[in-house]
Design a protein around this motif. Structure first.
Motif, mmCIF file in Angstrom:
data_model
loop_
_atom_site.group_PDB
_atom_site.id
_atom_site.type_symbol
_atom_site.label_atom_id
_atom_site.label_comp_id
_atom_site.label_asym_id
_atom_site.label_seq_id
_atom_site.Cartn_x
_atom_site.Cartn_y
_atom_site.Cartn_z
ATOM 1 N N GLU A 159 41.815 -7.104 -17.107
ATOM 2 C CA GLU A 159 42.042 -7.031 -18.542
ATOM 3 C C GLU A 159 43.481 -6.598 -18.793
ATOM 4 O OE1 GLU A 159 39.098 -4.442 -20.146
ATOM 5 O OE2 GLU A 159 37.460 -5.823 -19.723
ATOM 6 N N ASP A 160 43.952 -6.830 -19.998
ATOM 7 C CA ASP A 160 45.295 -6.438 -20.441
ATOM 8 C C ASP A 160 46.394 -7.063 -19.600
ATOM 9 O OD1 ASP A 160 44.230 -4.871 -22.499
ATOM 10 O OD2 ASP A 160 44.021 -3.142 -21.174
ATOM 11 N N VAL A 161 46.225 -8.316 -19.214
ATOM 12 C CA VAL A 161 47.262 -9.057 -18.507
ATOM 13 C C VAL A 161 48.206 -9.617 -19.567
ATOM 14 C CG1 VAL A 161 47.717 -11.006 -16.969
ATOM 15 C CG2 VAL A 161 45.666 -9.636 -16.661
ATOM 16 N N PRO A 162 49.527 -9.480 -19.410
ATOM 17 C CA PRO A 162 50.452 -10.001 -20.412
ATOM 18 C C PRO A 162 50.268 -11.508 -20.626
ATOM 19 C CG PRO A 162 51.614 -8.617 -18.846
ATOM 20 C CD PRO A 162 50.228 -8.796 -18.321
ATOM 21 N N GLU A 163 50.362 -11.932 -21.870
ATOM 22 C CA GLU A 163 50.169 -13.350 -22.205
ATOM 23 C C GLU A 163 51.242 -14.235 -21.571
ATOM 24 O OE1 GLU A 163 49.056 -16.046 -26.090
ATOM 25 O OE2 GLU A 163 49.491 -13.933 -26.332
ATOM 26 N N MET A 173 50.219 -9.425 -27.428
ATOM 27 C CA MET A 173 48.823 -9.728 -27.185
ATOM 28 C C MET A 173 48.611 -9.879 -25.679
ATOM 29 S SD MET A 173 46.518 -12.810 -28.676
ATOM 30 C CE MET A 173 45.603 -12.065 -29.976
ATOM 31 N N SER A 174 47.433 -9.567 -25.232
ATOM 32 C CA SER A 174 47.128 -9.680 -23.813
ATOM 33 C C SER A 174 45.896 -10.549 -23.628
ATOM 34 C CB SER A 174 46.926 -8.301 -23.201
ATOM 35 O OG SER A 174 45.891 -7.639 -23.872
ATOM 36 N N VAL A 175 45.655 -10.916 -22.384
ATOM 37 C CA VAL A 175 44.542 -11.794 -22.049
ATOM 38 C C VAL A 175 43.728 -11.163 -20.920
ATOM 39 C CG1 VAL A 175 45.706 -13.894 -22.779
ATOM 40 C CG2 VAL A 175 45.953 -13.128 -20.437
ATOM 41 N N THR A 176 42.535 -11.703 -20.696
ATOM 42 C CA THR A 176 41.682 -11.298 -19.591
ATOM 43 C C THR A 176 41.544 -12.481 -18.650
ATOM 44 O OG1 THR A 176 40.456 -9.755 -20.979
ATOM 45 C CG2 THR A 176 39.377 -10.493 -18.971
ATOM 46 N N LEU A 177 41.833 -12.276 -17.376
ATOM 47 C CA LEU A 177 41.714 -13.312 -16.362
ATOM 48 C C LEU A 177 40.631 -12.922 -15.379
ATOM 49 C CD1 LEU A 177 45.483 -13.990 -15.545
ATOM 50 C CD2 LEU A 177 43.995 -15.283 -17.069
ATOM 51 N N SER A 178 39.783 -13.878 -15.018
ATOM 52 C CA SER A 178 38.737 -13.602 -14.036
ATOM 53 C C SER A 178 38.746 -14.682 -12.965
ATOM 54 C CB SER A 178 37.372 -13.515 -14.711
ATOM 55 O OG SER A 178 37.111 -14.684 -15.448
ATOM 56 N N ASN A 179 38.552 -14.256 -11.726
ATOM 57 C CA ASN A 179 38.561 -15.153 -10.581
ATOM 58 C C ASN A 179 37.177 -15.780 -10.437
ATOM 59 O OD1 ASN A 179 38.619 -16.398 -8.084
ATOM 60 N ND2 ASN A 179 39.608 -14.707 -7.040
ATOM 61 N N ALA A 180 37.120 -17.097 -10.596
ATOM 62 C CA ALA A 180 35.852 -17.818 -10.474
ATOM 63 C C ALA A 180 35.794 -18.638 -9.194
ATOM 64 C CB ALA A 180 35.677 -18.737 -11.680
ATOM 65 N N LEU A 181 36.804 -18.541 -8.354
ATOM 66 C CA LEU A 181 36.906 -19.399 -7.182
ATOM 67 C C LEU A 181 36.095 -18.893 -5.998
ATOM 68 C CD1 LEU A 181 38.198 -21.953 -6.116
ATOM 69 C CD2 LEU A 181 40.145 -20.611 -5.400
ATOM 70 N N GLY A 182 35.937 -17.592 -5.851
ATOM 71 C CA GLY A 182 35.181 -17.064 -4.721
ATOM 72 C C GLY A 182 36.052 -16.678 -3.544
ATOM 73 N N ARG A 183 37.361 -16.712 -3.717
ATOM 74 C CA ARG A 183 38.280 -16.236 -2.677
ATOM 75 C C ARG A 183 39.498 -15.622 -3.360
ATOM 76 N NH1 ARG A 183 42.539 -20.014 -1.726
ATOM 77 N NH2 ARG A 183 42.100 -21.997 -2.713
ATOM 78 N N LEU A 184 40.263 -14.892 -2.608
ATOM 79 C CA LEU A 184 41.432 -14.200 -3.131
ATOM 80 C C LEU A 184 42.446 -15.185 -3.686
ATOM 81 C CD1 LEU A 184 42.838 -11.328 -3.198
ATOM 82 C CD2 LEU A 184 44.024 -12.099 -1.163
ATOM 83 N N LEU A 185 42.982 -14.895 -4.869
ATOM 84 C CA LEU A 185 44.027 -15.711 -5.481
ATOM 85 C C LEU A 185 45.254 -14.845 -5.705
ATOM 86 C CD1 LEU A 185 41.992 -17.586 -8.246
ATOM 87 C CD2 LEU A 185 42.937 -18.562 -6.163
ATOM 88 N N THR A 186 46.413 -15.349 -5.306
ATOM 89 C CA THR A 186 47.670 -14.648 -5.532
ATOM 90 C C THR A 186 48.652 -15.616 -6.170
ATOM 91 O OG1 THR A 186 47.312 -13.227 -3.619
ATOM 92 C CG2 THR A 186 49.550 -13.360 -4.450
#
Length: 110
Positions: free
Chosen positions: A55-59, A1-14
């Motif tokens: 999208e399709d980020v490994p769980e 199964m995979s998940v969807t992650l979205s950046n809500a912070l407003g700056r680059l996240l690594t």
């Protein structure tokens, strides 16, 4: 199964995806091996630009402590992807409430 992650912070996240948590949860090593480094594993990483949804980020990514902390803080939004397209995705964690913050008294204040 995979998940969807979205950046809500407003700056680059690594996020570094360490072998001990990410690869162990994934069941296969995703680390790279740099030539000339004596065969040392170099962890893979996940980068989310501002406002981007992946999208399709490994769980297994959810097992990385830094990613889990960012989700709890609300810096990263999370949705699980359904196995079939007929079932809509549902959020995994509830949105934090503004009233959940507790103000602390300063020393000497009564």
């Amino acid at each position: 199964m995979s998940v969807t992650l979205s950046n809500a912070l407003g700056r680059l996240l690594t996020f570094l995806l360490p072998h001990e948590s990410y690869c162990a949860a994934r069941g296969a090593c995703a680390c790279g091996v740099q030539p000339g480094r004596g065969g040392r594993r170099l962890p893979s990483s996940l980068t989310l630009a501002s406002g981007v949804t992946l999208e399709d980020v490994p769980e297994a990514t959810l097992c990385v402590p830094a990613v889990a902390a960012a989700i709890r803080r609300g810096d990263v939004g999370l949705k699980r992807q359904a196995a079939s397209s007929s079932v809509p995705s549902q959020p995994l964690l509830p949105a934090p409430e503004a009233s959940a913050r507790v103000s602390r008294k300063k020393r000497g204040a009564s």
